[in-house]
Structures are given as structure tokens and as C-alpha cells.
Design a protein around this motif. Structure first.
Motif, PDB file in Angstrom:
ATOM      1  N   LEU A  44     -16.234  14.116 -32.948  1.00  0.00           N
ATOM      2  CA  LEU A  44     -15.150  13.176 -32.661  1.00  0.00           C
ATOM      3  C   LEU A  44     -14.316  13.716 -31.509  1.00  0.00           C
ATOM      4  O   LEU A  44     -13.886  14.868 -31.528  1.00  0.00           O
ATOM      5  CB  LEU A  44     -14.246  13.014 -33.883  1.00  0.00           C
ATOM      6  N   ILE A  45     -14.079  12.885 -30.521  1.00  0.00           N
ATOM      7  CA  ILE A  45     -13.187  13.247 -29.420  1.00  0.00           C
ATOM      8  C   ILE A  45     -11.981  12.331 -29.536  1.00  0.00           C
ATOM      9  O   ILE A  45     -12.096  11.110 -29.421  1.00  0.00           O
ATOM     10  CB  ILE A  45     -13.880  13.102 -28.057  1.00  0.00           C
ATOM     11  N   LEU A  46     -10.825  12.933 -29.811  1.00  0.00           N
ATOM     12  CA  LEU A  46      -9.574  12.188 -29.985  1.00  0.00           C
ATOM     13  C   LEU A  46      -8.841  12.159 -28.649  1.00  0.00           C
ATOM     14  O   LEU A  46      -8.475  13.204 -28.117  1.00  0.00           O
ATOM     15  CB  LEU A  46      -8.704  12.837 -31.059  1.00  0.00           C
ATOM     16  N   VAL A  47      -8.635  10.975 -28.121  1.00  0.00           N
ATOM     17  CA  VAL A  47      -8.042  10.831 -26.788  1.00  0.00           C
ATOM     18  C   VAL A  47      -6.629  10.265 -26.915  1.00  0.00           C
ATOM     19  O   VAL A  47      -6.426   9.158 -27.414  1.00  0.00           O
ATOM     20  CB  VAL A  47      -8.922   9.929 -25.893  1.00  0.00           C
ATOM     21  N   HIS A  48      -5.668  11.036 -26.445  1.00  0.00           N
ATOM     22  CA  HIS A  48      -4.244  10.703 -26.563  1.00  0.00           C
ATOM     23  C   HIS A  48      -3.842   9.553 -25.646  1.00  0.00           C
ATOM     24  O   HIS A  48      -4.597   9.139 -24.773  1.00  0.00           O
ATOM     25  CB  HIS A  48      -3.385  11.937 -26.242  1.00  0.00           C
ATOM     26  N   GLY A  49      -2.615   9.109 -25.829  1.00  0.00           N
ATOM     27  CA  GLY A  49      -2.081   7.999 -25.057  1.00  0.00           C
ATOM     28  C   GLY A  49      -1.116   8.429 -23.957  1.00  0.00           C
ATOM     29  O   GLY A  49      -1.023   9.603 -23.583  1.00  0.00           O
ATOM     30  N   PHE A  50      -0.367   7.464 -23.489  1.00  0.00           N
ATOM     31  CA  PHE A  50       0.615   7.601 -22.406  1.00  0.00           C
ATOM     32  C   PHE A  50       1.658   8.663 -22.745  1.00  0.00           C
ATOM     33  O   PHE A  50       2.177   8.705 -23.859  1.00  0.00           O
ATOM     34  CB  PHE A  50       1.283   6.231 -22.196  1.00  0.00           C
ATOM     35  N   MET A  51       1.949   9.519 -21.781  1.00  0.00           N
ATOM     36  CA  MET A  51       2.992  10.560 -21.873  1.00  0.00           C
ATOM     37  C   MET A  51       2.718  11.589 -22.980  1.00  0.00           C
ATOM     38  O   MET A  51       3.653  12.179 -23.512  1.00  0.00           O
ATOM     39  CB  MET A  51       4.379   9.922 -22.077  1.00  0.00           C
ATOM     40  N   ASP A  52       1.450  11.793 -23.323  1.00  0.00           N
ATOM     41  CA  ASP A  52       1.092  12.748 -24.371  1.00  0.00           C
ATOM     42  C   ASP A  52       0.029  13.710 -23.885  1.00  0.00           C
ATOM     43  O   ASP A  52      -0.450  13.624 -22.756  1.00  0.00           O
ATOM     44  CB  ASP A  52       0.579  12.013 -25.618  1.00  0.00           C
ATOM     45  N   THR A  53      -0.334  14.630 -24.772  1.00  0.00           N
ATOM     46  CA  THR A  53      -1.433  15.567 -24.550  1.00  0.00           C
ATOM     47  C   THR A  53      -2.299  15.559 -25.809  1.00  0.00           C
ATOM     48  O   THR A  53      -1.967  14.893 -26.795  1.00  0.00           O
ATOM     49  CB  THR A  53      -0.912  17.005 -24.313  1.00  0.00           C
TER      50      THR A  53
ATOM     51  N   ALA B 206      -3.265  16.619 -32.891  1.00  0.00           N
ATOM     52  CA  ALA B 206      -3.617  17.812 -33.673  1.00  0.00           C
ATOM     53  C   ALA B 206      -3.520  17.592 -35.178  1.00  0.00           C
ATOM     54  O   ALA B 206      -4.346  18.103 -35.937  1.00  0.00           O
ATOM     55  CB  ALA B 206      -2.741  18.990 -33.245  1.00  0.00           C
ATOM     56  N   TRP B 207      -2.544  16.824 -35.634  1.00  0.00           N
ATOM     57  CA  TRP B 207      -2.398  16.579 -37.073  1.00  0.00           C
ATOM     58  C   TRP B 207      -3.614  15.844 -37.626  1.00  0.00           C
ATOM     59  O   TRP B 207      -4.092  16.134 -38.718  1.00  0.00           O
ATOM     60  CB  TRP B 207      -1.108  15.804 -37.361  1.00  0.00           C
ATOM     61  N   MET B 208      -4.121  14.877 -36.843  1.00  0.00           N
ATOM     62  CA  MET B 208      -5.298  14.134 -37.269  1.00  0.00           C
ATOM     63  C   MET B 208      -6.531  15.038 -37.226  1.00  0.00           C
ATOM     64  O   MET B 208      -7.367  15.019 -38.136  1.00  0.00           O
ATOM     65  CB  MET B 208      -5.518  12.918 -36.369  1.00  0.00           C
ATOM     66  N   ALA B 209      -6.625  15.850 -36.180  1.00  0.00           N
ATOM     67  CA  ALA B 209      -7.752  16.765 -36.038  1.00  0.00           C
ATOM     68  C   ALA B 209      -7.813  17.743 -37.214  1.00  0.00           C
ATOM     69  O   ALA B 209      -8.897  18.026 -37.742  1.00  0.00           O
ATOM     70  CB  ALA B 209      -7.647  17.524 -34.718  1.00  0.00           C
ATOM     71  N   LYS B 210      -6.662  18.232 -37.632  1.00  0.00           N
ATOM     72  CA  LYS B 210      -6.608  19.173 -38.753  1.00  0.00           C
ATOM     73  C   LYS B 210      -7.215  18.551 -40.014  1.00  0.00           C
ATOM     74  O   LYS B 210      -8.029  19.178 -40.695  1.00  0.00           O
ATOM     75  CB  LYS B 210      -5.157  19.579 -39.008  1.00  0.00           C
ATOM     76  N   HIS B 211      -6.842  17.331 -40.304  1.00  0.00           N
ATOM     77  CA  HIS B 211      -7.350  16.652 -41.506  1.00  0.00           C
ATOM     78  C   HIS B 211      -8.840  16.330 -41.378  1.00  0.00           C
ATOM     79  O   HIS B 211      -9.589  16.488 -42.344  1.00  0.00           O
ATOM     80  CB  HIS B 211      -6.547  15.383 -41.785  1.00  0.00           C
ATOM     81  N   LEU B 212      -9.262  15.902 -40.208  1.00  0.00           N
ATOM     82  CA  LEU B 212     -10.672  15.590 -39.999  1.00  0.00           C
ATOM     83  C   LEU B 212     -11.537  16.846 -40.083  1.00  0.00           C
ATOM     84  O   LEU B 212     -12.631  16.821 -40.651  1.00  0.00           O
ATOM     85  CB  LEU B 212     -10.867  14.883 -38.663  1.00  0.00           C
TER      86      LEU B 212
ATOM     87  N   TRP C  85     -15.590  17.462 -40.070  1.00  0.00           N
ATOM     88  CA  TRP C  85     -15.904  16.930 -38.745  1.00  0.00           C
ATOM     89  C   TRP C  85     -15.702  17.990 -37.664  1.00  0.00           C
ATOM     90  O   TRP C  85     -14.804  18.830 -37.772  1.00  0.00           O
ATOM     91  CB  TRP C  85     -15.000  15.750 -38.408  1.00  0.00           C
ATOM     92  N   LYS C  86     -16.474  17.920 -36.602  1.00  0.00           N
ATOM     93  CA  LYS C  86     -16.200  18.680 -35.385  1.00  0.00           C
ATOM     94  C   LYS C  86     -15.300  17.780 -34.544  1.00  0.00           C
ATOM     95  O   LYS C  86     -15.660  16.635 -34.241  1.00  0.00           O
ATOM     96  CB  LYS C  86     -17.472  19.002 -34.615  1.00  0.00           C
ATOM     97  N   VAL C  87     -14.118  18.278 -34.181  1.00  0.00           N
ATOM     98  CA  VAL C  87     -13.135  17.463 -33.471  1.00  0.00           C
ATOM     99  C   VAL C  87     -12.724  18.169 -32.185  1.00  0.00           C
ATOM    100  O   VAL C  87     -12.420  19.368 -32.191  1.00  0.00           O
ATOM    101  CB  VAL C  87     -11.874  17.212 -34.344  1.00  0.00           C
TER     102      VAL C  87
END
Length: 106
Positions: free
Chosen positions: A5-14, A19-25, A30-32
Motif C-alpha cells: 500500500l502506498i499512502l499518498v498525502h494531500g495538499f499542504m501535507d507530507t 503515519a497513524w493509518m500506516a501504523k494500524h495497517l 500490510w507493507k505500507v
């Protein structure tokens, strides 16, 4: 093996915003991956940010890996551009590398 899973952030973020979602996944097995596409303040084009995403995917996955993109807000525009842009098709081997491809929120 589960897709990466590649989690891609939105406007004005990094990537740290996801990270909170990645931790749970990750806890679920999952590999995140969390790219930080910069600048995310609207001063560069979606195309330039998609180029960064392309480079990140090339550097952090292997060709045989299946990849799912999960995006928030502007990250969804970046991912959509990435998947639609013909120059990136060889990277994802005519899309076969992307399983369910894209989930957009926000």
C-alpha cells in the motif's frame, strides 16, 4: 502476500500525515509506504508531483510487487495523473502491477 500500500498525502501535507493509518495497517500485516511529495502547496504542477511518485515507486518497490495506491485529497489527483499518464505505463507494466489501483478519500 498482500499488496504493498502506498499512502499518498494531500495538499499542504507530507507522508507523516498518513503515519497513524500506516501504523494500524502495518499491525494488520500490510507493507505500507509513505512518500512525501513536495512542495505540496500548489506551487508545482500535479504532473511534477506525479513524477516524484513515479520515482518513489521505482526506488521503493520491485517490479514483481503488486501495488495499491490509497490517496487523500490532492494525493488522489496525483495518483490519477500518475496512472493515466502514458509515460508511466512501462513502470506498472500496462497496469498489471496495480491490483485495485486507487482509493481516494476527501
Amino acid at each position: 502476500m498482500a499488496n504493498t500500500l502506498i499512502l499518498v498525502h494531500g495538499f499542504m501535507d507530507t507522508g507523516r500525515r498518513m503515519a497513524w493509518m500506516a501504523k494500524h495497517l502495518r499491525a494488520m500485516g500490510w507493507k505500507v509506504l509513505l512518500p512525501s511529495l513536495q512542495p505540496s502547496n500548489g506551487t508545482v504542477s500535479i504532473g511534477k508531483l506525479a513524477e516524484q511518485l513515479d520515482l518513489y515507486i521505482r526506488e521503493n518497490t520491485v517490479e514483481s510487487e503488486r501495488v495499491d495506491l490509497v490517496a487523500f485529497s490532492m494525493g488522489g489527483l496525483i495518483c490519477r495523473y500518475y496512472l493515466q499518464e502514458a509515460d508511466y505505463i512501462p513502470v506498472c507494466q500496462t497496469w498489471s502491477r496495480f491490483h485495485n489501483a486507487l482509493i481516494i478519500s476527501g
